[in-house]
Design a protein around this motif. Structure first.
Motif, short mmCIF file in Angstrom:
data_model
loop_
_atom_site.label_atom_id
_atom_site.label_comp_id
_atom_site.label_asym_id
_atom_site.label_seq_id
_atom_site.Cartn_x
_atom_site.Cartn_y
_atom_site.Cartn_z
N MET A 56 18.15 -113.83 -28.21
CA MET A 56 19.02 -113.13 -29.16
C MET A 56 19.11 -113.87 -30.49
O MET A 56 19.75 -113.37 -31.43
CB MET A 56 20.43 -112.96 -28.55
N GLY A 57 18.49 -115.04 -30.59
CA GLY A 57 18.45 -115.76 -31.85
C GLY A 57 19.39 -116.93 -31.98
O GLY A 57 19.51 -117.50 -33.08
N PHE A 58 20.03 -117.34 -30.89
CA PHE A 58 20.97 -118.46 -30.95
C PHE A 58 20.26 -119.78 -30.61
O PHE A 58 19.41 -119.82 -29.72
CB PHE A 58 22.13 -118.24 -29.99
N GLN A 59 20.64 -120.83 -31.32
CA GLN A 59 20.08 -122.14 -31.04
C GLN A 59 20.91 -122.79 -29.93
O GLN A 59 21.88 -123.49 -30.18
CB GLN A 59 20.08 -123.03 -32.28
N VAL A 60 20.52 -122.53 -28.71
CA VAL A 60 21.20 -123.07 -27.54
C VAL A 60 20.18 -123.76 -26.65
O VAL A 60 18.97 -123.54 -26.79
CB VAL A 60 21.94 -121.98 -26.74
N TYR A 61 20.67 -124.57 -25.72
CA TYR A 61 19.81 -125.25 -24.75
C TYR A 61 20.37 -125.03 -23.36
O TYR A 61 21.57 -124.78 -23.19
CB TYR A 61 19.75 -126.76 -25.03
N GLU A 62 19.50 -125.13 -22.39
CA GLU A 62 19.99 -125.11 -21.01
C GLU A 62 20.84 -126.35 -20.77
O GLU A 62 21.99 -126.27 -20.35
CB GLU A 62 18.82 -125.07 -20.03
N ASP A 63 20.28 -127.53 -21.05
CA ASP A 63 21.03 -128.78 -20.87
C ASP A 63 20.40 -129.84 -21.77
O ASP A 63 19.30 -130.32 -21.50
CB ASP A 63 20.99 -129.23 -19.41
N ASN A 64 21.08 -130.19 -22.84
CA ASN A 64 20.61 -131.21 -23.76
C ASN A 64 21.73 -132.21 -23.98
O ASN A 64 22.68 -131.93 -24.72
CB ASN A 64 20.19 -130.58 -25.09
N PRO A 65 21.64 -133.39 -23.37
CA PRO A 65 22.71 -134.40 -23.50
C PRO A 65 22.97 -134.82 -24.94
O PRO A 65 24.07 -135.28 -25.27
CB PRO A 65 22.19 -135.57 -22.68
N GLU A 66 21.95 -134.67 -25.80
CA GLU A 66 22.13 -135.03 -27.20
C GLU A 66 22.94 -133.99 -27.98
O GLU A 66 23.45 -134.27 -29.06
CB GLU A 66 20.76 -135.20 -27.87
N ALA A 67 23.05 -132.79 -27.43
CA ALA A 67 23.79 -131.71 -28.10
C ALA A 67 24.63 -130.96 -27.08
O ALA A 67 24.34 -129.81 -26.73
CB ALA A 67 22.82 -130.76 -28.81
N PRO A 68 25.69 -131.58 -26.57
CA PRO A 68 26.48 -130.95 -25.50
C PRO A 68 27.14 -129.63 -25.89
O PRO A 68 27.30 -128.74 -25.06
CB PRO A 68 27.53 -132.01 -25.16
#
Length: 282
Positions: A196-208
């Motif tokens: 959908m265009g969102f900057q998300v991660y499944e699991d990124n400890p650097e970007a909680p």
């Protein structure tokens, strides 16, 4: 039979038409309309809705749509025949029901800034909610009403609001992707939101804050132990305390933006990264 409803708590200053309904503002003055719409102590009359036929289901959907836009409860009065002295004549200026909860400000700019954004969204949301096939296949309707409910509570609790938002998003994600089997919900959530265009991660400890696993952890901790926090090691191996109150605003705005996307809405002015920087317009 023609009808008129009072609109209480929705900000608008310009007349517009959607779905055969005519929306007439009480005041064309932006500051006055804004003050009435954001009044936390009472429901102020901000305009009227005039139409040819009063469909209770459609009016209930419209009430939820207006509440979602404002991130604050909006009420439509019961339909009544328009009076000879005008649509505003028999409507009370205020309704003292209860204190209104503000969910942090409206998700869309008022019409004094962007005249067409709100009417376009209202029309698109009504069309989506009326599409039975689309709602069944995508889970759009549960998403919409759970998100709207999060902002319509008389006495909001953080955990209740979070559960409404999380479960609404999970339903939409799993139905849209036809995925009922992936145990880690962060996986399909990240997949669809990225699409959908969102900057998300499944699991990124650097970007909680951008990691869907962070919010899944809050959901799991709340469900299993009733706690609003959990401990997880940071990238350096040091235990770190995560508190829901510190992350809720990010998730709240993310889900609202995802609902805008699911509705097919993009006015060209929405900042889709507002859930991180909290600047809704660009």
């Amino acid at each position: 039979m023609a009808f008129v409803c009072g609109i209480y708590g929705y900000e608008f200053t310009r007349e517009f038409c959607v779905a055969g309904w005519r929306f007439m503002p009480r005041s064309p003055v932006a500051a006055e309309a804004h003050a009435w719409a954001r009044d936390p102590e009472r429901y102020q009359l901000t305009g009227v809705l005039v139409g040819a036929h009063a469909d209770s289901e459609q009016l209930a959907r419209l009430e939820a749509i207006l509440s979602f836009i404002e991130h604050m409860d909006v009420i439509l009065s019961r339909p009544q025949p328009p009076g000879a002295q005008g649509p505003f004549h028999s409507l009370p200026a205020t309704i003292l029901v209860s204190r209104r909860y503000s969910g942090g400000g409206a998700i869309l700019a008022p019409d004094s800034w962007l005249p067409r954004s709100r009417p376009v969204f209202i029309e698109a949301a009504l069309e989506r909610l009326a599409d039975e096939v689309f709602c069944e296949e995508s889970g759009y309707r549960p998403l919409f009403f759970k998100v709207a409910k999060a902002y319509r509570q008389r006495r909001p609790y953080l955990e209740v609001s979070f559960f409404l938002l999380f479960s609404g998003l999970e339903t939409y994600v799993r139905r849209t992707l036809r995925d009922d089997e992936t145990r880690k919900v962060a996986v399909p959530m990240a997949h669809l939101l990225q699409r959908m265009g969102f900057q998300v991660y499944e699991d990124n400890p650097e970007a909680p804050a951008r990691s869907l696993q962070t919010y899944a952890n809050f959901r799991n901790t709340l469900f299993h132990s009733g706690k609003l926090e959990f401990v997880k090691k940071d990238p350096g191996g040091t235990p770190c305390l995560y508190r829901l109150q510190d992350y809720f605003v990010h998730f709240r705005i993310l889900v609202s933006l995802a609902l805008l996307r699911a509705t097919g809405f993009d006015d060209g002015h929405t900042n889709w990264d507002a859930w991180i920087d909290r600047t809704l317009l660009r």
